[in-house]
Design a protein around this motif. Structure first.
Motif, PDB file in Angstrom:
ATOM      1  N   PRO A  46       0.797  -1.235   0.000  1.00  0.00           N
ATOM      2  CA  PRO A  46       0.000   0.000   0.000  1.00  0.00           C
ATOM      3  C   PRO A  46       0.825   1.278   0.000  1.00  0.00           C
ATOM      4  CG  PRO A  46       0.075  -0.921   2.205  1.00  0.00           C
ATOM      5  CD  PRO A  46       0.793  -1.897   1.317  1.00  0.00           C
ATOM      6  N   PHE A  47       2.145   1.147   0.014  1.00  0.00           N
ATOM      7  CA  PHE A  47       2.990   2.328   0.140  1.00  0.00           C
ATOM      8  C   PHE A  47       3.365   2.891  -1.238  1.00  0.00           C
ATOM      9  CE2 PHE A  47       3.279  -0.170   3.990  1.00  0.00           C
ATOM     10  CZ  PHE A  47       2.996   0.790   4.955  1.00  0.00           C
ATOM     11  N   ASP A  48       4.076   4.010  -1.237  1.00  0.00           N
ATOM     12  CA  ASP A  48       4.231   4.791  -2.471  1.00  0.00           C
ATOM     13  C   ASP A  48       5.686   5.206  -2.701  1.00  0.00           C
ATOM     14  OD1 ASP A  48       3.354   6.119  -4.764  1.00  0.00           O
ATOM     15  OD2 ASP A  48       3.024   8.004  -3.684  1.00  0.00           O
ATOM     16  N   CYS A  49       6.633   4.294  -2.496  1.00  0.00           N
ATOM     17  CA  CYS A  49       8.049   4.631  -2.639  1.00  0.00           C
ATOM     18  C   CYS A  49       8.348   5.126  -4.053  1.00  0.00           C
ATOM     19  CB  CYS A  49       8.923   3.419  -2.311  1.00  0.00           C
ATOM     20  SG  CYS A  49       8.759   2.860  -0.601  1.00  0.00           S
ATOM     21  N   VAL A  83       2.514   0.094  -9.792  1.00  0.00           N
ATOM     22  CA  VAL A  83       1.742   0.245 -11.019  1.00  0.00           C
ATOM     23  C   VAL A  83       0.946  -1.032 -11.302  1.00  0.00           C
ATOM     24  CG1 VAL A  83       1.881   0.684 -13.505  1.00  0.00           C
ATOM     25  CG2 VAL A  83       3.407   1.890 -11.924  1.00  0.00           C
ATOM     26  N   ILE A  84       1.525  -2.187 -10.933  1.00  0.00           N
ATOM     27  CA  ILE A  84       0.848  -3.467 -11.127  1.00  0.00           C
ATOM     28  C   ILE A  84      -0.191  -3.698 -10.037  1.00  0.00           C
ATOM     29  CG2 ILE A  84       1.160  -5.967 -11.279  1.00  0.00           C
ATOM     30  CD1 ILE A  84       2.394  -4.514 -13.608  1.00  0.00           C
ATOM     31  N   SER A  85       0.224  -3.525  -8.775  1.00  0.00           N
ATOM     32  CA  SER A  85      -0.630  -3.896  -7.647  1.00  0.00           C
ATOM     33  C   SER A  85      -1.588  -2.795  -7.218  1.00  0.00           C
ATOM     34  CB  SER A  85       0.231  -4.304  -6.448  1.00  0.00           C
ATOM     35  OG  SER A  85       0.975  -3.195  -5.973  1.00  0.00           O
ATOM     36  N   LYS A  86      -1.429  -1.603  -7.817  1.00  0.00           N
ATOM     37  CA  LYS A  86      -2.300  -0.461  -7.502  1.00  0.00           C
ATOM     38  C   LYS A  86      -2.345  -0.156  -6.003  1.00  0.00           C
ATOM     39  CE  LYS A  86      -5.205  -1.328 -11.550  1.00  0.00           C
ATOM     40  NZ  LYS A  86      -4.456  -2.483 -12.041  1.00  0.00           N
ATOM     41  N   ARG A  87      -1.256  -0.472  -5.331  1.00  0.00           N
ATOM     42  CA  ARG A  87      -1.107  -0.216  -3.895  1.00  0.00           C
ATOM     43  C   ARG A  87      -2.188  -0.916  -3.069  1.00  0.00           C
ATOM     44  NH1 ARG A  87      -0.396   6.055  -3.072  1.00  0.00           N
ATOM     45  NH2 ARG A  87      -0.078   5.346  -0.923  1.00  0.00           N
ATOM     46  N   ASP A 145       7.039 -12.000  -0.547  1.00  0.00           N
ATOM     47  CA  ASP A 145       5.957 -11.031  -0.497  1.00  0.00           C
ATOM     48  C   ASP A 145       6.513  -9.614  -0.569  1.00  0.00           C
ATOM     49  OD1 ASP A 145       5.254 -13.538   0.696  1.00  0.00           O
ATOM     50  OD2 ASP A 145       3.435 -12.624   1.471  1.00  0.00           O
ATOM     51  N   ASP A 146       5.738  -8.705  -1.133  1.00  0.00           N
ATOM     52  CA  ASP A 146       6.120  -7.294  -1.113  1.00  0.00           C
ATOM     53  C   ASP A 146       6.125  -6.759   0.316  1.00  0.00           C
ATOM     54  OD1 ASP A 146       6.242  -7.286  -3.908  1.00  0.00           O
ATOM     55  OD2 ASP A 146       4.120  -6.765  -4.080  1.00  0.00           O
ATOM     56  N   THR A 147       5.130  -7.187   1.112  1.00  0.00           N
ATOM     57  CA  THR A 147       4.987  -6.680   2.487  1.00  0.00           C
ATOM     58  C   THR A 147       4.454  -7.802   3.384  1.00  0.00           C
ATOM     59  OG1 THR A 147       2.834  -5.792   1.795  1.00  0.00           O
ATOM     60  CG2 THR A 147       4.654  -4.227   1.972  1.00  0.00           C
TER      61      THR A 147
END
Length: 503
Positions: free
Chosen positions: A200-203, A210-214, A245-247
Motif C-alpha cells: 500500500p505504500f508509495d516509494c 503500477v501493477i498492484s495499484k497499492r 511477499d512485497d509486504t
C-alpha cells in the motif's frame, strides 16, 4: 495447445550464477499451473541466471523439441535485452508461433514493445486469468477485443482492451508448479513462496505499485501452511523457505496465525523473509522465531530523515530505532538493505545513514552486505525526474544498455564513492580491510565478535574470510574458487556463491 513459457538471461551484474538455490520465477509457476488446469500442454524455462548464449541455446533447443504453438515471455527491465533478441529470432524462424509477452516491464512499456514487435500480444498486469482467456481465444480462432487486460497491434496502432481487475481471492488460485524448479535442480534445498501480493505504500523508486495499484491482498494462513507442508513432503531435502511477499509483515495478526500453524506442523524448516520497518510487534517476532524464522531483511534504504520523507518511505528514524529495540531479544539474524543516490543525496545524508545504522548495530548487530546505487525503472517517480532532466527517454529501453542509475545530481563515480563510504563504515564484509577494520570493527568490536562466534553464523564468517581473500589475493582466490566450484559442482552449499552463505 502447446505453450512454452520462458524467462531469459538477466544482465550479468545481477545474475546469481552457480547458485542452485536462487529464487525462481513464481510468476511463471502460477501461469504454468493455470494453463495446465485449462488442459494445455505446458513447458516452463527458467534461464535468468545463465549467460546470454546459454539462455539462447536452451530456449531454442526447447522450441525444437516441443514445437510450441505459442510462447510466453516474462519481460522485466533486466532481461529485456536477451528477450527482445530471442523474440525477433523466433519470429524470423517460425512466424506461425504466437508470441505473448508479460511481466512488469511489459506492463509499463507495452506500446513501444508492440511497435517493435507488432506480431506479439501483451498481457498487462496480473496474468493468470488474462493469459488463460487469451490462449483460449487463440486456440478457438476468436478475436481478442473481449479479453480484458491485453494490448496488441492492429491496423497500424496499439489497441488496449479494458483493464483487468486485480485478483481479489488469491486462495482461488492453484499453487505454483514448484516441481519445475526442483526437478531440474536435484541439489536444490531452498523453496520460494509468495503468501500475499501488493504493497500500500508509495516509494518513489518502486515500479510494482503500477501493477498492484497499492492494494494488499493476502492468502489465508491455512493455504500458505498447506503449500509449505506439501513442498516438504514432496522434497524431504528441503531445508529453507524464502518468502517473496512485497509486504509480508504488514498484517501482524496474519503472520502470527501462520507461524502458529507452522509450529504445529513441526516441519523443521528455516524461514527467511524481507520486511518493512513497521508495523512490528514483540508478539509477532516471538512467534516468527518459534516457527523457525532465522533471517529477516529490512528495507531501510537511507538514514536521512529528509530523504525518508522525499522518497515516501513512510518511516522515521524513531521507527527504525524502535524496530531494533523490539528485535533485540530475538535470535534471528537481521540484514539491512541500503541504497544511495536518491534525489537530494549528499555527503551529509550519507553520513546520516552511517550514523543511524551504527546506532541500530549497537542495539542489535545487523548485517550490511552491500549498498545499492539507485537503479531507475520505467513507471517510477525517479524515472520521471530523469526524463524531465533530459537524462533518459523511453527510447532507452529498446537499446542493449543495462538498467541505468539515477545520475541527475551525481555521476556514477560519485555514487560509487558514496557506496564505498557506507560499506567501509557499516559492512561486515569489509572488516579485514584497513578502513573497514578501523571504521567498522573497532567501533563495536564486542558486538561484532559476539555475532560471529555464534555457531549458527559460521557460514557468514566464512563469507567474510572469502571476501577478504578475494580483495587481497584476487588471482589466487580466483583459481581456488574455480577449483572449488568444479569440485562441488551440483552442491547447494557452495562457498561464497551459495544462498546459505548469503547473510
Amino acid at each position: 495447445m502447446k505453450i512454452l513459457l520462458a524467462t531469459l538471461s538477466i544482465e550479468p551484474e545481477s545474475r546469481n550464477e552457480n547458485n542452485r538455490n536462487a529464487a525462481y520465477s513464481l510468476g511463471l509457476g502460477y501461469l504454468h499451473t493455470v494453463l495446465e488446469a485449462a488442459g494445455h500442454n505446458v513447458k516452463t524455462l527458467f534461464l535468468n541466471n545463465v549467460d546470454y548464449s546459454a539462455s539462447d541455446a536452451a530456449f531454442f533447443s526447447a522450441v525444437k523439441e516441443m514445437r510450441p504453438q505459442a510462447v510466453g515471455f516474462q519481460v522485466f527491465s533486466m532481461n529485456r535485452v536477451a528477450t527482445f533478441a530471442v523474440i525477433q529470432k523466433l519470429h524470423d524462424a517460425d512466424p506461425e508461433i504466437r508470441i505473448i509477452i508479460g511481466g512488469v516491464h511489459t506492463s509499463m512499456m507495452y506500446e513501444q514493445i508492440l511497435k517493435r514487435f507488432p506480431y506479439a500480444v501483451a498481457v498487462i498486469g496480473e496474468g493468470e486469468h488474462t493469459l488463460t482467456e487469451l490462449v483460449a481465444a487463440l486456440a478457438g480462432g476468436r478475436t481478442l477485443e473481449n479479453v480484458n487486460g491485453l494490448a496488441y497491434f492492429q491496423q497500424g496502432q496499439v489497441k488496449l482492451t479494458p483493464e483487468r481487475e486485480l485478483i481479489a481471492d488469491l486462495d482461488g488460485l492453484p499453487e505454483p508448479r514448484h516441481e519445475i524448479f526442483f526437478d531440474s535442480e536435484p541439489a536444490r534445498s531452498v523453496g520460494h513462496i509468495i503468501s500475499s501480493r501488493g504493497c500500500p505504500f508509495d516509494c518513489t523508486f518502486c515500479c510494482l505499485k503500477v501493477i498492484s495499484k497499492r492494494r494488499f491482498r493476502a492468502r489465508s494462513p491455512e493455504r500458505v501452511a498447506a503449500e509449505i507442508k506439501g513442498l516438504k513432503n514432496r522434497y524431504p531435502r528441503l531445508k529453507e523457505i524464502q518468502f517473496h511477499d512485497d509486504t509480508l509483515l504488514l498484517d501482524n495478526a496474519r503472520v502470527i496465525a501462520l507461524c502458529k500453524l507452522l509450529v504445529n506442523e513441526g516441519l523443521k524448516l528455516n524461514f527467511v523473509c524481507s520486511a518493512r520497518v513497521k508495523p512490528v510487534s514483540e508478539d509477532m517476532f516471538y512467534w516468527m522465531q518459534k516457527a523457525g524464522f532465522t533471517k529477516v531483511m529490512f528495507g531501510l534504504e537511507t538514514g536521512s530523515e529528509k530523504l525518508l520523507q522525499s522518497i515516501h518511505k513512510g518511516i522515521t528514524k524513531a521507527d527504525v530505532l524502535n524496530l531494533f529495540k523490539t528485535l533485540k531479544p530475538y535470535g534471528f539474524n537481521v540484514t539491512t538493505f541500503l541504497m544511495c543516490g536518491f534525489p537530494g543525496e549528499t555527503a551529509e545524508t550519507v553520513r546520516e545513514t552511517i550514523e543511524l545504522v551504527r546506532a541500530t548495530q549497537r542495539i542489535k548487530y545487523n548485517l550490511v552486505s552491500g549498498v545499492g546505487k539507485l537503479w531507475v525503472y520505467p513507471g517510477t517517480d525517479v524515472y520521471r525526474v530523469m526524463k524531465a532532466a533530459g537524462k533518459i527517454s523511453d527510447d532507452f529501453w529498446m537499446t542493449e544498455q543495462p538498467v541505468p542509475y539515477f545520475t541527475v545530481e551525481h555521476d556514477v563515480a560519485t555514487l560509487t564513492r558514496f557506496e564505498n563510504e557506507m560499506l567501509e563504515n557499516l559492512s561486515f564484509l569489509n572488516i579485514f580491510t584497513f578502513r573497514g577494520f578501523y571504521r567498522h570493527f573497532l567501533r563495536m568490536p564486542l558486538g561484532i565478535t559476539r555475532f560471529f562466534i555464534k555457531p549458527s553464523n559460521g557460514k557468514i564468517l566464512l563469507s567474510v574470510l572469502a571476501a577478504a581473500a578475494q580483495r587481497n589475493f584476487p588471482v589466487i582466490y580466483a583459481k581456488l574458487y574455480a577449483a572449488y566450484k568444479n569440485a562441488v559442482s551440483g552442491r547447494s552449499d557452495a562457498l561464497p556463491g551459495g544462498s546459505d552463505n548469503t547473510p
